[in-house]
Design a protein around this motif. Structure first.
Motif, PDB file in Angstrom:
ATOM      1  N   ASP A   1      34.420  38.251   8.057  1.00 51.63           N
ATOM      2  CA  ASP A   1      34.495  39.669   8.390  1.00 51.63           C
ATOM      3  C   ASP A   1      35.084  40.412   7.189  1.00 51.63           C
ATOM      4  OD1 ASP A   1      34.999  42.216   9.320  1.00 51.63           O
ATOM      5  OD2 ASP A   1      36.072  41.564  11.118  1.00 51.63           O
ATOM      6  N   PRO A   2      34.268  41.216   6.488  1.00 53.98           N
ATOM      7  CA  PRO A   2      34.781  41.961   5.329  1.00 53.98           C
ATOM      8  C   PRO A   2      35.923  42.908   5.678  1.00 53.98           C
ATOM      9  CG  PRO A   2      32.387  42.007   5.358  1.00 53.98           C
ATOM     10  CD  PRO A   2      32.834  41.434   6.677  1.00 53.98           C
ATOM     11  N   GLY A   3      36.037  43.308   6.936  1.00 50.90           N
ATOM     12  CA  GLY A   3      37.109  44.207   7.357  1.00 50.90           C
ATOM     13  C   GLY A   3      38.448  43.509   7.524  1.00 50.90           C
ATOM     14  N   ASN A   4      38.450  42.204   7.722  1.00 51.77           N
ATOM     15  CA  ASN A   4      39.684  41.450   7.937  1.00 51.77           C
ATOM     16  C   ASN A   4      40.043  40.522   6.779  1.00 51.77           C
ATOM     17  OD1 ASN A   4      40.116  42.534  10.464  1.00 51.77           O
ATOM     18  ND2 ASN A   4      38.969  40.948  11.509  1.00 51.77           N
ATOM     19  N   ASN A   5      39.256  40.573   5.714  1.00 48.94           N
ATOM     20  CA  ASN A   5      39.480  39.705   4.559  1.00 48.94           C
ATOM     21  C   ASN A   5      39.238  40.495   3.283  1.00 48.94           C
ATOM     22  OD1 ASN A   5      39.628  36.866   5.890  1.00 48.94           O
ATOM     23  ND2 ASN A   5      37.835  37.812   6.816  1.00 48.94           N
ATOM     24  N   ARG A   6      39.904  40.107   2.221  1.00 47.60           N
ATOM     25  CA  ARG A   6      39.695  40.774   0.927  1.00 47.60           C
ATOM     26  C   ARG A   6      38.617  40.012   0.171  1.00 47.60           C
ATOM     27  NH1 ARG A   6      45.595  41.372  -1.478  1.00 47.60           N
ATOM     28  NH2 ARG A   6      44.349  41.583  -3.353  1.00 47.60           N
ATOM     29  N   ILE A   7      37.437  40.654  -0.001  1.00 46.58           N
ATOM     30  CA  ILE A   7      36.309  39.962  -0.614  1.00 46.58           C
ATOM     31  C   ILE A   7      35.796  40.657  -1.883  1.00 46.58           C
ATOM     32  CG2 ILE A   7      35.582  38.944   1.573  1.00 46.58           C
ATOM     33  CD1 ILE A   7      33.305  41.023   1.617  1.00 46.58           C
ATOM     34  N   LYS A   8      36.609  41.502  -2.474  1.00 45.93           N
ATOM     35  CA  LYS A   8      36.173  42.240  -3.656  1.00 45.93           C
ATOM     36  C   LYS A   8      35.662  41.286  -4.740  1.00 45.93           C
ATOM     37  CE  LYS A   8      37.772  45.758  -6.879  1.00 45.93           C
ATOM     38  NZ  LYS A   8      38.905  46.597  -7.299  1.00 45.93           N
ATOM     39  N   LYS A   9      34.454  41.556  -5.211  1.00 50.15           N
ATOM     40  CA  LYS A   9      33.780  40.807  -6.274  1.00 50.15           C
ATOM     41  C   LYS A   9      33.494  39.349  -5.921  1.00 50.15           C
ATOM     42  CE  LYS A   9      35.063  43.845  -9.928  1.00 50.15           C
ATOM     43  NZ  LYS A   9      34.241  44.319 -10.947  1.00 50.15           N
ATOM     44  N   ALA A  10      33.590  39.007  -4.630  1.00 44.99           N
ATOM     45  CA  ALA A  10      33.161  37.669  -4.205  1.00 44.99           C
ATOM     46  C   ALA A  10      31.640  37.621  -4.313  1.00 44.99           C
ATOM     47  CB  ALA A  10      33.615  37.388  -2.776  1.00 44.99           C
ATOM     48  N   LYS A  11      31.106  36.426  -4.521  1.00 49.06           N
ATOM     49  CA  LYS A  11      29.663  36.260  -4.706  1.00 49.06           C
ATOM     50  C   LYS A  11      29.058  35.593  -3.475  1.00 49.06           C
ATOM     51  CE  LYS A  11      30.237  35.532  -9.646  1.00 49.06           C
ATOM     52  NZ  LYS A  11      30.132  34.543 -10.715  1.00 49.06           N
ATOM     53  N   PHE A  12      27.947  36.207  -2.993  1.00 55.04           N
ATOM     54  CA  PHE A  12      27.215  35.689  -1.851  1.00 55.04           C
ATOM     55  C   PHE A  12      25.732  35.719  -2.179  1.00 55.04           C
ATOM     56  CE2 PHE A  12      31.081  37.668  -0.264  1.00 55.04           C
ATOM     57  CZ  PHE A  12      31.584  36.706   0.595  1.00 55.04           C
ATOM     58  N   ALA A  13      24.981  34.781  -1.655  1.00 51.84           N
ATOM     59  CA  ALA A  13      23.528  34.808  -1.802  1.00 51.84           C
ATOM     60  C   ALA A  13      22.942  35.763  -0.768  1.00 51.84           C
ATOM     61  CB  ALA A  13      22.957  33.404  -1.600  1.00 51.84           C
ATOM     62  N   LYS A  14      21.785  36.322  -1.065  1.00 50.85           N
ATOM     63  CA  LYS A  14      21.126  37.224  -0.114  1.00 50.85           C
ATOM     64  C   LYS A  14      20.880  36.521   1.216  1.00 50.85           C
ATOM     65  CE  LYS A  14      18.817  39.958  -3.620  1.00 50.85           C
ATOM     66  NZ  LYS A  14      17.552  40.283  -4.276  1.00 50.85           N
ATOM     67  N   GLU A  15      20.575  35.224   1.166  1.00 51.24           N
ATOM     68  CA  GLU A  15      20.296  34.462   2.384  1.00 51.24           C
ATOM     69  C   GLU A  15      21.528  34.348   3.279  1.00 51.24           C
ATOM     70  OE1 GLU A  15      19.733  33.154  -0.761  1.00 51.24           O
ATOM     71  OE2 GLU A  15      17.619  33.716  -0.806  1.00 51.24           O
ATOM     72  N   GLY A  16      22.709  34.501   2.716  1.00 45.29           N
ATOM     73  CA  GLY A  16      23.939  34.350   3.482  1.00 45.29           C
ATOM     74  C   GLY A  16      24.534  35.648   3.990  1.00 45.29           C
ATOM     75  N   ILE A  17      23.846  36.759   3.765  1.00 43.11           N
ATOM     76  CA  ILE A  17      24.389  38.072   4.136  1.00 43.11           C
ATOM     77  C   ILE A  17      24.645  38.179   5.639  1.00 43.11           C
ATOM     78  CG2 ILE A  17      22.242  39.361   4.498  1.00 43.11           C
ATOM     79  CD1 ILE A  17      25.144  40.586   2.375  1.00 43.11           C
TER      80      ILE A  17
ATOM     81  N   LEU B   1      28.157  37.795   6.841  1.00 39.83           N
ATOM     82  CA  LEU B   1      29.083  38.907   6.624  1.00 39.83           C
ATOM     83  C   LEU B   1      28.923  40.003   7.677  1.00 39.83           C
ATOM     84  CD1 LEU B   1      28.696  39.251   2.746  1.00 39.83           C
ATOM     85  CD2 LEU B   1      30.571  38.177   3.993  1.00 39.83           C
ATOM     86  N   LEU B   2      27.829  39.950   8.413  1.00 39.88           N
ATOM     87  CA  LEU B   2      27.532  41.001   9.381  1.00 39.88           C
ATOM     88  C   LEU B   2      27.547  40.502  10.823  1.00 39.88           C
ATOM     89  CD1 LEU B   2      24.543  42.584   7.420  1.00 39.88           C
ATOM     90  CD2 LEU B   2      26.922  43.362   7.456  1.00 39.88           C
ATOM     91  N   LYS B   3      27.941  39.278  11.039  1.00 42.15           N
ATOM     92  CA  LYS B   3      27.851  38.647  12.361  1.00 42.15           C
ATOM     93  C   LYS B   3      28.574  39.434  13.454  1.00 42.15           C
ATOM     94  CE  LYS B   3      27.472  34.153  14.264  1.00 42.15           C
ATOM     95  NZ  LYS B   3      26.137  33.703  14.041  1.00 42.15           N
ATOM     96  N   LYS B   4      29.713  40.018  13.141  1.00 40.31           N
ATOM     97  CA  LYS B   4      30.493  40.730  14.170  1.00 40.31           C
ATOM     98  C   LYS B   4      29.762  41.952  14.714  1.00 40.31           C
ATOM     99  CE  LYS B   4      33.424  44.113  11.823  1.00 40.31           C
ATOM    100  NZ  LYS B   4      34.789  44.535  11.629  1.00 40.31           N
ATOM    101  N   TYR B   5      28.755  42.445  13.977  1.00 46.18           N
ATOM    102  CA  TYR B   5      28.021  43.627  14.425  1.00 46.18           C
ATOM    103  C   TYR B   5      26.889  43.284  15.369  1.00 46.18           C
ATOM    104  CZ  TYR B   5      30.669  45.733  10.658  1.00 46.18           C
ATOM    105  OH  TYR B   5      31.692  46.153   9.850  1.00 46.18           O
ATOM    106  N   ASP B   6      26.613  41.988  15.579  1.00 41.72           N
ATOM    107  CA  ASP B   6      25.587  41.525  16.503  1.00 41.72           C
ATOM    108  C   ASP B   6      24.251  42.236  16.245  1.00 41.72           C
ATOM    109  OD1 ASP B   6      24.633  39.883  18.516  1.00 41.72           O
ATOM    110  OD2 ASP B   6      25.139  41.328  20.108  1.00 41.72           O
ATOM    111  N   ILE B   7      23.873  42.271  14.959  1.00 45.38           N
ATOM    112  CA  ILE B   7      22.596  42.884  14.596  1.00 45.38           C
ATOM    113  C   ILE B   7      21.598  41.795  14.250  1.00 45.38           C
ATOM    114  CG2 ILE B   7      23.645  45.037  13.816  1.00 45.38           C
ATOM    115  CD1 ILE B   7      23.394  44.036  10.947  1.00 45.38           C
ATOM    116  N   ILE B   8      20.344  42.145  14.260  1.00 50.28           N
ATOM    117  CA  ILE B   8      19.270  41.191  13.948  1.00 50.28           C
ATOM    118  C   ILE B   8      18.783  41.474  12.531  1.00 50.28           C
ATOM    119  CG2 ILE B   8      16.968  40.404  14.579  1.00 50.28           C
ATOM    120  CD1 ILE B   8      17.694  41.365  17.471  1.00 50.28           C
ATOM    121  N   ILE B   9      18.807  40.437  11.713  1.00 54.70           N
ATOM    122  CA  ILE B   9      18.346  40.570  10.323  1.00 54.70           C
ATOM    123  C   ILE B   9      17.069  39.744  10.185  1.00 54.70           C
ATOM    124  CG2 ILE B   9      18.903  40.142   7.912  1.00 54.70           C
ATOM    125  CD1 ILE B   9      21.871  40.319   8.777  1.00 54.70           C
ATOM    126  N   GLU B  10      16.000  40.393   9.718  1.00 56.95           N
ATOM    127  CA  GLU B  10      14.722  39.683   9.543  1.00 56.95           C
ATOM    128  C   GLU B  10      14.310  39.655   8.091  1.00 56.95           C
ATOM    129  OE1 GLU B  10      11.772  41.192  12.200  1.00 56.95           O
ATOM    130  OE2 GLU B  10      13.001  40.844  13.945  1.00 56.95           O
TER     131      GLU B  10
END
Length: 190
Positions: free
Chosen positions: A162-178, A181-190
């Motif tokens: 959760d980017p809101g509860n952790n400090r992730i400035k300049k951390a690196k993530f792959a597009k496939e893993g995005i 980072l959004l799981k708490k919003y319960d949205i569907i990513i296609e």
């Protein structure tokens, strides 16, 4: 009473789950295919040591010093690293299973986790700035109030952060893993 100083020794196929490893300061020692399952490693000092194909699951690490220690292909489930001596704490993990272990509140900046299973691991309140999680499985790992600045998750999988509860400035993530980072919003990513 001071502990003996043991240097440049190799220990192979020993069972320290039942018979305690002698209390000492170990430097540049290699432990290969040794069993420490539910053993007592408390109040030990390991400096520049290597553990290869060892089982350290549920071992007692109270006040243990791990200074420049490398773990390779080790089973290390249920370890409480926060009970270790934090002074000069530095280690690397390669192809290890650390499931159900805890690094709660530790300062582990620049640590390396490579090809590891970190399932259900607790990283709450830890400093993991600049850490590398190369090819690691972080399923159900807990990141709560964790500092992850400049950490590398580009090849890690199954994380939820959760980017809101952790400090992730300049951390690196792959597009496939995005999605992680959004799981708490319960949205569907296609």
């Amino acid at each position: 009473m001071s502990k003996p100083f043991i240097i440049d020794q190799v220990y192979r196929g020993q069972d320290y789950g039942q018979n305690r490893l002698p209390r000492a300061d170990y430097e540049n020692c290699v432990f290969e295919n040794c069993n420490f399952f539910e053993g007592f490693l408390d109040n030990q000092n390991f400096m520049e040591c290597t553990f290869i194909d060892c089982n350290l699951s549920n071992a007692n690490l109270m006040n243990t010093t791990l200074n420049d220690v490398a773990f390779s292909r080790c089973k290390m489930m249920g370890l409480k690293f926060e009970t270790c001596n934090e002074f000069l704490m530095r280690f690397t993990f390669s192809d290890c299973s650390l499931n159900l272990s805890s690094f709660y509140g530790l300062k582990l900046n620049q640590q390396v986790f490579e090809d590891c299973k970190l399932i259900d691991v607790d990283f709450s309140q830890a400093e993991l700035n600049g850490c590398s999680f190369k090819n690691c499985d972080l399923q159900r790992a807990i990141f709560e109030g964790t500092q992850l600045e400049k950490a590398d998750f580009t090849t890690a999988v199954n994380y939820t952060i959760d980017p809101g509860n952790n400090r992730i400035k300049k951390a690196k993530f792959a597009k496939e893993g995005i999605e992680g980072l959004l799981k708490k919003y319960d949205i569907i990513i296609e």
